[in-house]
Design a protein around this motif. Structure first.
Motif, PDB file in Angstrom:
ATOM      1  N   UNK A  50       0.867  -1.173   0.000  1.00 40.07           N
ATOM      2  CA  UNK A  50       0.000   0.000   0.000  1.00 40.07           C
ATOM      3  C   UNK A  50       0.905   1.225   0.000  1.00 40.07           C
ATOM      4  N   UNK A  51       0.661   2.162  -0.932  1.00 42.69           N
ATOM      5  CA  UNK A  51       1.572   3.290  -1.122  1.00 42.69           C
ATOM      6  C   UNK A  51       0.933   4.634  -0.790  1.00 42.69           C
ATOM      7  N   UNK A  52       1.780   5.551  -0.287  1.00 38.61           N
ATOM      8  CA  UNK A  52       1.445   6.963  -0.147  1.00 38.61           C
ATOM      9  C   UNK A  52       2.630   7.737  -0.750  1.00 38.61           C
ATOM     10  N   UNK A  53       2.602   7.923  -2.057  1.00 46.64           N
ATOM     11  CA  UNK A  53       3.779   8.471  -2.743  1.00 46.64           C
ATOM     12  C   UNK A  53       3.429   9.495  -3.811  1.00 46.64           C
ATOM     13  N   UNK A  54       2.154   9.836  -3.970  1.00 52.01           N
ATOM     14  CA  UNK A  54       1.755  10.676  -5.096  1.00 52.01           C
ATOM     15  C   UNK A  54       2.392  12.060  -5.061  1.00 52.01           C
ATOM     16  N   UNK A  55       2.738  12.547  -3.865  1.00 51.79           N
ATOM     17  CA  UNK A  55       3.355  13.867  -3.746  1.00 51.79           C
ATOM     18  C   UNK A  55       4.814  13.792  -3.291  1.00 51.79           C
ATOM     19  N   UNK A  56       5.446  12.637  -3.488  1.00 54.35           N
ATOM     20  CA  UNK A  56       6.815  12.476  -2.985  1.00 54.35           C
ATOM     21  C   UNK A  56       7.795  13.363  -3.740  1.00 54.35           C
ATOM     22  N   UNK A  57       8.835  13.779  -3.033  1.00 54.01           N
ATOM     23  CA  UNK A  57       9.857  14.645  -3.627  1.00 54.01           C
ATOM     24  C   UNK A  57      10.541  13.977  -4.813  1.00 54.01           C
ATOM     25  N   UNK A  58      10.657  12.644  -4.787  1.00 50.21           N
ATOM     26  CA  UNK A  58      11.368  11.936  -5.857  1.00 50.21           C
ATOM     27  C   UNK A  58      10.747  12.180  -7.220  1.00 50.21           C
ATOM     28  N   UNK A  59       9.468  12.511  -7.256  1.00 56.33           N
ATOM     29  CA  UNK A  59       8.807  12.784  -8.527  1.00 56.33           C
ATOM     30  C   UNK A  59       9.312  14.075  -9.182  1.00 56.33           C
ATOM     31  N   UNK A  60      10.044  14.876  -8.431  1.00 57.61           N
ATOM     32  CA  UNK A  60      10.565  16.137  -8.967  1.00 57.61           C
ATOM     33  C   UNK A  60      12.023  16.030  -9.402  1.00 57.61           C
TER      34      UNK A  60
END
Length: 307
Positions: free
Chosen positions: A109-119
């Motif tokens: 189960x993930x909570x990653x939609x706003x993670x810094x890695x996406x930038x």
């Protein structure tokens, strides 16, 4: 694809997303760890590299939050280079939780939609694609690509192509999380593009079948060969890896004697295999090294163990 004979490599960069792992316990308690697919590979590479001339760096973006700081600290404890990590003021590190069944198979189960890695590699930022030139080999995964905006993803693949033309080596695992992609066709297209700029392929048969709809292992192997993939290993779980160079025959791999948690099985295989290749080992030795490390890792809870 592979370009003639492969040169030795000692400066390795792993690109991707590191996260906080929430590991549940039947008692209802939970333990927090630092993990993530390409990060797991970096951790095992760094542990294997101790005492050698091989160095391992991680390339990602983190926030300024407490958990991001914890991730940075743990990288440094493992001896992973952190000079190329973006720090964002407006984003935090991602989270995920693991549940395992009686056979050790896991669900996430993930909570990653706003993670810094996406930038990562996005403006404004100090870490740019020019960083690739500082390394002999760059390793990344399908997750590394899927989390990025489409324009950055395309720029990264183009940069990897230029990096190879300058003599760099690219290793790629098509590790697949369908929900991270815009749609199924994008996953197919991006992975096909990546195989065109890959020197050492380390995919798993399950991921390849899921991405492309292949009906069998034989179909996966035929498609990869047609894509120009001629070096690396196809991971097949307990059956052991298949030699994508097709230079060995008759290899057998002992199944793991204890399976507790299959998290990071493929990530640790990649580390064992790639480090052996970096050390000059032949293909048979490298395949065995990857399989043995993965077999050891899945005998423990969580993604990371000390080796």
């Amino acid at each position: 694809m592979i370009r003639g004979s492969m040169k030795p490599f000692s400066k390795i960069a792993c690109i991707g997303e590191v996260m906080i792992e929430i590991l549940g316990h039947p008692s209802g308690e939970a333990r927090l760890n630092v993990a993530g697919d390409s990060y797991n590979t970096a951790v095992y590479l760094a542990q294997l590299a101790r005492g050698s001339d091989c160095t391992v760096s991680y390339v990602t973006a983190l926030g300024q939050d407490t958990f991001s700081q914890r991730a940075l600290h743990e990288m440094q404890l493992f001896g992973i280079g952190t000079d190329h990590i973006e720090r964002r003021c407006d984003s935090n590190i991602g989270l995920y939780a693991i549940d395992t069944d009686a056979a050790g198979e896991r669900s996430f189960t993930y909570w990653r939609s706003e993670s810094a890695a996406r930038t990562l590699f996005s403006a404004p930022g100090k870490v740019t694609l020019d960083v690739l030139a500082q390394f002999d080999m760059v390793y990344l995964s399908g997750i590394s690509l899927a989390i990025l905006p489409a324009s950055v993803r395309t720029a990264l693949i183009d940069a990897l192509a230029a990096y190879r033309r300058s003599g760099g080596l690219v290793a790629y695992d098509s590790n697949h999380r369908p929900r991270l992609w815009e749609d199924a066709q994008t996953a197919i297209d991006v992975n096909n593009a990546m195989w065109g700029v890959t020197d050492i392929a380390v995919p798993s048969v399950d991921d390849e079948m899921a991405i492309h709809g292949d009906a069998s292992e034989a179909a996966v192997l035929a498609r990869l060969k047609a894509s120009g993939v001629t070096d690396g290993a196809l991971k097949r779980g307990m059956a052991g890896p298949y030699d994508l160079t097709r230079s060995t025959s008759g290899l057998t791999f002992a199944p793991a004697t204890r399976v507790v948690d299959t998290t990071a099985a493929g990530d640790s295989f990649n580390a064992g295999y790639l480090f052996a290749r970096a050390s000059g080992a032949d293909q048979a030795t490298a395949l065995q090294a990857g399989h043995e490390l993965a077999s050891r890792v899945i005998g423990h809870k969580g993604a990371i163990i000390k080796i």
